[in-house]
Design a protein around this motif. Structure first.
Motif, PDB file in Angstrom:
ATOM      1  N   GLU A   5       0.915  -1.250   0.099  1.00 50.16           N
ATOM      2  CA  GLU A   5       0.026   0.121   0.085  1.00 50.16           C
ATOM      3  C   GLU A   5       0.874   1.313   0.029  1.00 50.16           C
ATOM      4  O   GLU A   5       1.686   1.525   0.915  1.00 50.16           O
ATOM      5  CB  GLU A   5      -0.964  -0.017   1.223  1.00 50.16           C
ATOM      6  N   SER A   6       0.656   2.009  -1.021  1.00 55.77           N
ATOM      7  CA  SER A   6       1.436   3.456  -1.210  1.00 55.77           C
ATOM      8  C   SER A   6       0.905   4.591  -0.227  1.00 55.77           C
ATOM      9  O   SER A   6      -0.133   4.453   0.605  1.00 55.77           O
ATOM     10  CB  SER A   6       1.091   3.945  -2.380  1.00 55.77           C
ATOM     11  N   PRO A   7       1.737   5.467   0.436  1.00 59.68           N
ATOM     12  CA  PRO A   7       1.481   6.482   1.259  1.00 59.68           C
ATOM     13  C   PRO A   7       0.219   7.310   0.783  1.00 59.68           C
ATOM     14  O   PRO A   7      -0.461   7.661   1.831  1.00 59.68           O
ATOM     15  CB  PRO A   7       2.815   7.237   1.433  1.00 59.68           C
ATOM     16  N   ASP A   8       0.231   7.274  -0.207  1.00 60.02           N
ATOM     17  CA  ASP A   8      -1.235   8.108  -0.898  1.00 60.02           C
ATOM     18  C   ASP A   8      -2.486   7.562  -0.677  1.00 60.02           C
ATOM     19  O   ASP A   8      -3.394   8.000  -0.492  1.00 60.02           O
ATOM     20  CB  ASP A   8      -0.896   8.136  -2.543  1.00 60.02           C
ATOM     21  N   ASP A   9      -2.338   6.142  -0.596  1.00 60.52           N
ATOM     22  CA  ASP A   9      -3.563   5.401  -0.293  1.00 60.52           C
ATOM     23  C   ASP A   9      -3.851   5.646   1.220  1.00 60.52           C
ATOM     24  O   ASP A   9      -5.176   5.582   1.432  1.00 60.52           O
ATOM     25  CB  ASP A   9      -3.377   3.610  -0.850  1.00 60.52           C
ATOM     26  N   GLY A  10      -2.983   5.492   2.038  1.00 70.18           N
ATOM     27  CA  GLY A  10      -3.282   5.581   3.289  1.00 70.18           C
ATOM     28  C   GLY A  10      -3.635   7.017   3.587  1.00 70.18           C
ATOM     29  O   GLY A  10      -4.716   7.048   4.583  1.00 70.18           O
ATOM     30  N   GLU A  11      -3.266   7.904   2.920  1.00 71.39           N
ATOM     31  CA  GLU A  11      -3.770   9.191   3.266  1.00 71.39           C
ATOM     32  C   GLU A  11      -4.909   9.319   2.676  1.00 71.39           C
ATOM     33  O   GLU A  11      -5.765  10.160   3.264  1.00 71.39           O
ATOM     34  CB  GLU A  11      -2.587  10.238   2.413  1.00 71.39           C
ATOM     35  N   GLN A  12      -5.450   8.821   1.658  1.00 72.00           N
ATOM     36  CA  GLN A  12      -6.728   8.902   0.887  1.00 72.00           C
ATOM     37  C   GLN A  12      -7.747   8.282   1.973  1.00 72.00           C
ATOM     38  O   GLN A  12      -8.865   8.703   2.160  1.00 72.00           O
ATOM     39  CB  GLN A  12      -6.637   8.254  -0.377  1.00 72.00           C
ATOM     40  N   SER A  13      -7.224   7.174   2.501  1.00 69.11           N
ATOM     41  CA  SER A  13      -8.281   6.576   3.402  1.00 69.11           C
ATOM     42  C   SER A  13      -8.339   7.158   4.540  1.00 69.11           C
ATOM     43  O   SER A  13      -9.664   7.333   5.191  1.00 69.11           O
ATOM     44  CB  SER A  13      -7.399   4.942   3.789  1.00 69.11           C
ATOM     45  N   PHE A  14      -7.450   8.067   5.022  1.00 68.85           N
ATOM     46  CA  PHE A  14      -7.527   8.816   6.403  1.00 68.85           C
ATOM     47  C   PHE A  14      -8.560  10.024   6.184  1.00 68.85           C
ATOM     48  O   PHE A  14      -9.227  10.081   6.906  1.00 68.85           O
ATOM     49  CB  PHE A  14      -6.170   9.220   6.841  1.00 68.85           C
ATOM     50  N   ILE A  15      -8.437  10.663   4.862  1.00 70.73           N
ATOM     51  CA  ILE A  15      -9.214  11.633   4.578  1.00 70.73           C
ATOM     52  C   ILE A  15     -10.759  11.090   4.447  1.00 70.73           C
ATOM     53  O   ILE A  15     -11.491  11.808   4.781  1.00 70.73           O
ATOM     54  CB  ILE A  15      -8.884  12.384   3.006  1.00 70.73           C
ATOM     55  N   SER A  16     -10.659   9.753   3.880  1.00 68.55           N
ATOM     56  CA  SER A  16     -12.357   9.530   3.827  1.00 68.55           C
ATOM     57  C   SER A  16     -12.731   9.202   5.017  1.00 68.55           C
ATOM     58  O   SER A  16     -14.080   9.469   5.288  1.00 68.55           O
ATOM     59  CB  SER A  16     -12.112   8.096   2.903  1.00 68.55           C
ATOM     60  N   HIS A  17     -12.105   8.833   6.167  1.00 64.06           N
ATOM     61  CA  HIS A  17     -12.676   8.306   7.591  1.00 64.06           C
ATOM     62  C   HIS A  17     -12.880   9.717   8.193  1.00 64.06           C
ATOM     63  O   HIS A  17     -13.917  10.001   8.668  1.00 64.06           O
ATOM     64  CB  HIS A  17     -11.546   7.663   8.201  1.00 64.06           C
ATOM     65  N   LEU A  18     -12.221  10.927   7.639  1.00 61.87           N
ATOM     66  CA  LEU A  18     -12.500  12.209   8.187  1.00 61.87           C
ATOM     67  C   LEU A  18     -13.808  12.728   7.697  1.00 61.87           C
ATOM     68  O   LEU A  18     -14.552  13.382   8.467  1.00 61.87           O
ATOM     69  CB  LEU A  18     -11.486  13.041   8.035  1.00 61.87           C
ATOM     70  N   VAL A  19     -13.887  12.430   6.501  1.00 61.19           N
ATOM     71  CA  VAL A  19     -15.221  12.988   5.799  1.00 61.19           C
ATOM     72  C   VAL A  19     -16.460  12.239   6.329  1.00 61.19           C
ATOM     73  O   VAL A  19     -17.510  12.783   6.416  1.00 61.19           O
ATOM     74  CB  VAL A  19     -14.997  12.773   4.073  1.00 61.19           C
ATOM     75  N   GLU A  20     -16.101  10.761   6.421  1.00 57.07           N
ATOM     76  CA  GLU A  20     -17.420   9.985   7.052  1.00 57.07           C
ATOM     77  C   GLU A  20     -17.550  10.569   8.484  1.00 57.07           C
ATOM     78  O   GLU A  20     -18.645  10.591   8.894  1.00 57.07           O
ATOM     79  CB  GLU A  20     -17.015   8.726   6.971  1.00 57.07           C
ATOM     80  N   LEU A  21     -16.716  10.864   9.085  1.00 55.73           N
ATOM     81  CA  LEU A  21     -16.879  11.345  10.610  1.00 55.73           C
ATOM     82  C   LEU A  21     -17.591  12.639  10.727  1.00 55.73           C
ATOM     83  O   LEU A  21     -18.344  12.906  11.471  1.00 55.73           O
ATOM     84  CB  LEU A  21     -15.511  11.529  11.395  1.00 55.73           C
ATOM     85  N   ARG A  22     -17.229  13.505   9.884  1.00 53.19           N
ATOM     86  CA  ARG A  22     -17.958  14.763   9.520  1.00 53.19           C
ATOM     87  C   ARG A  22     -19.423  14.561   9.294  1.00 53.19           C
ATOM     88  O   ARG A  22     -20.087  15.228   9.766  1.00 53.19           O
ATOM     89  CB  ARG A  22     -17.338  15.791   8.689  1.00 53.19           C
ATOM     90  N   GLU A  23     -19.694  13.585   8.155  1.00 51.69           N
ATOM     91  CA  GLU A  23     -20.963  13.613   7.810  1.00 51.69           C
ATOM     92  C   GLU A  23     -21.859  12.841   9.167  1.00 51.69           C
ATOM     93  O   GLU A  23     -22.865  13.252   9.268  1.00 51.69           O
ATOM     94  CB  GLU A  23     -20.994  12.573   6.593  1.00 51.69           C
ATOM     95  N   ARG A  24     -21.240  12.071   9.833  1.00 55.96           N
ATOM     96  CA  ARG A  24     -22.174  11.579  11.111  1.00 55.96           C
ATOM     97  C   ARG A  24     -22.155  12.620  12.077  1.00 55.96           C
ATOM     98  O   ARG A  24     -23.040  12.430  12.496  1.00 55.96           O
ATOM     99  CB  ARG A  24     -21.246  10.579  11.484  1.00 55.96           C
ATOM    100  N   LEU A  25     -21.168  13.368  12.384  1.00 58.30           N
ATOM    101  CA  LEU A  25     -21.362  14.403  13.282  1.00 58.30           C
ATOM    102  C   LEU A  25     -22.326  15.394  12.899  1.00 58.30           C
ATOM    103  O   LEU A  25     -23.377  15.807  13.561  1.00 58.30           O
ATOM    104  CB  LEU A  25     -20.091  15.183  13.473  1.00 58.30           C
TER     105      LEU A  25
END
Length: 254
Positions: A5-25
């Motif tokens: 897994e490339s660093p870009d994939d990890g960063e993309q996954s982290f951003i997607s989690h932040l987006v989902e967290l914002r939507e849930r909040l």
């Protein structure tokens, strides 16, 4: 052979989690506001219902007062917001559950759902217990110990803070079974250790009750005794969990 897994994939996954967290909040906040809007029209009635345990025990001619200019307007609004949060708690917890559930194992999911439901129900029961049983007992005591010549006229803002604090104390203290089950599930303690520490739990319950309740024996006892009973419920629930967990894990392994 799969590629690392490339660093870009990890960063993309982290951003997607932040987006989902914002939507849930945002959904959780929207749920609270959606419940709050109609409650604003009944804010004064809500406060009237909340004040009944005190008003019924005021001496003849006693009344509640507002010592601050904006209290008659702001105090019922604060109560309406608290009630809205209380009503929306199941949906808020569902949003939290939907965010963390994908990262849990099947056994953790099986345990978390009943614990969340039990926690909400026990919190509601604790608040109802405080309103219907504890508050009348507390105000009966308070109005009878007032010195002669002292007019009992509580401030509406201070009354709201006192009652909400009592609700929070009883609601959290009624979570004892859930806390014990979680501790046993995590391996922090065993049911045998909980059973052998029963006498310390009883003493601790009365100490907590003395800190959280007004300084009268009746209200302290009305918090300490349910905590002791709920401690036994927690031990029973933890024992049931430890008996069923190996069977569940063996069935999943097979």
């Amino acid at each position: 052979m799969s590629e690392p897994e490339s660093p870009d994939d990890g960063e993309q996954s982290f951003i997607s989690h932040l987006v989902e967290l914002r939507e849930r909040l945002l959904k959780a906040v929207a749920a609270v506001l959606l419940v709050l809007l109609p409650l604003l029209f009944f804010a004064n009635k809500l406060y009237g219902w909340l004040a009944l345990p005190l008003i019924r025990h005021l001496p003849q001619g006693g009344t509640m007062i507002a010592t601050e200019v904006a209290s008659p307007f702001l105090t019922p609004l604060k109560l309406a917001f608290f009630v809205a949060v209380l009503i929306a708690i199941p949906f808020v917890l569902y949003q939290l559950w939907a965010f963390v559930a994908p990262g849990l194992y099947r056994q953790e999911k099986r345990l978390a759902v009943p614990l969340l439901v039990s926690a909400v129900i026990l919190f509601y029961i604790g608040c109802a217990f405080a309103y219907f049983l504890v508050l009348p007992a507390v105000f009966t005591f308070m109005t009878h110990v007032a010195p002669a010549g002292v007019a009992v006229m509580p401030d509406i803002g201070h009354y709201l803070s006192f009652v909400l604090g009592l609700f929070l104390a009883f609601g959290l203290c009624f979570e004892v079974p859930v806390v014990l089950v979680i501790l046993v599930a995590l391996g922090v303690v065993t049911t045998e250790q909980l059973a052998s520490s029963r006498r310390y739990a009883i003493v601790g319950s009365f100490v907590i009750a003395a800190v959280l309740t007004p300084p009268d024996v009746l209200s302290q006892t009305m918090l300490a005794v349910p905590m002791c009973l709920l401690y036994e419920v927690g031990i029973f629930g933890a024992r049931t969990l430890t008996r069923t967990e190996p069977k569940a894990s063996s069935s999943t392994d097979g």
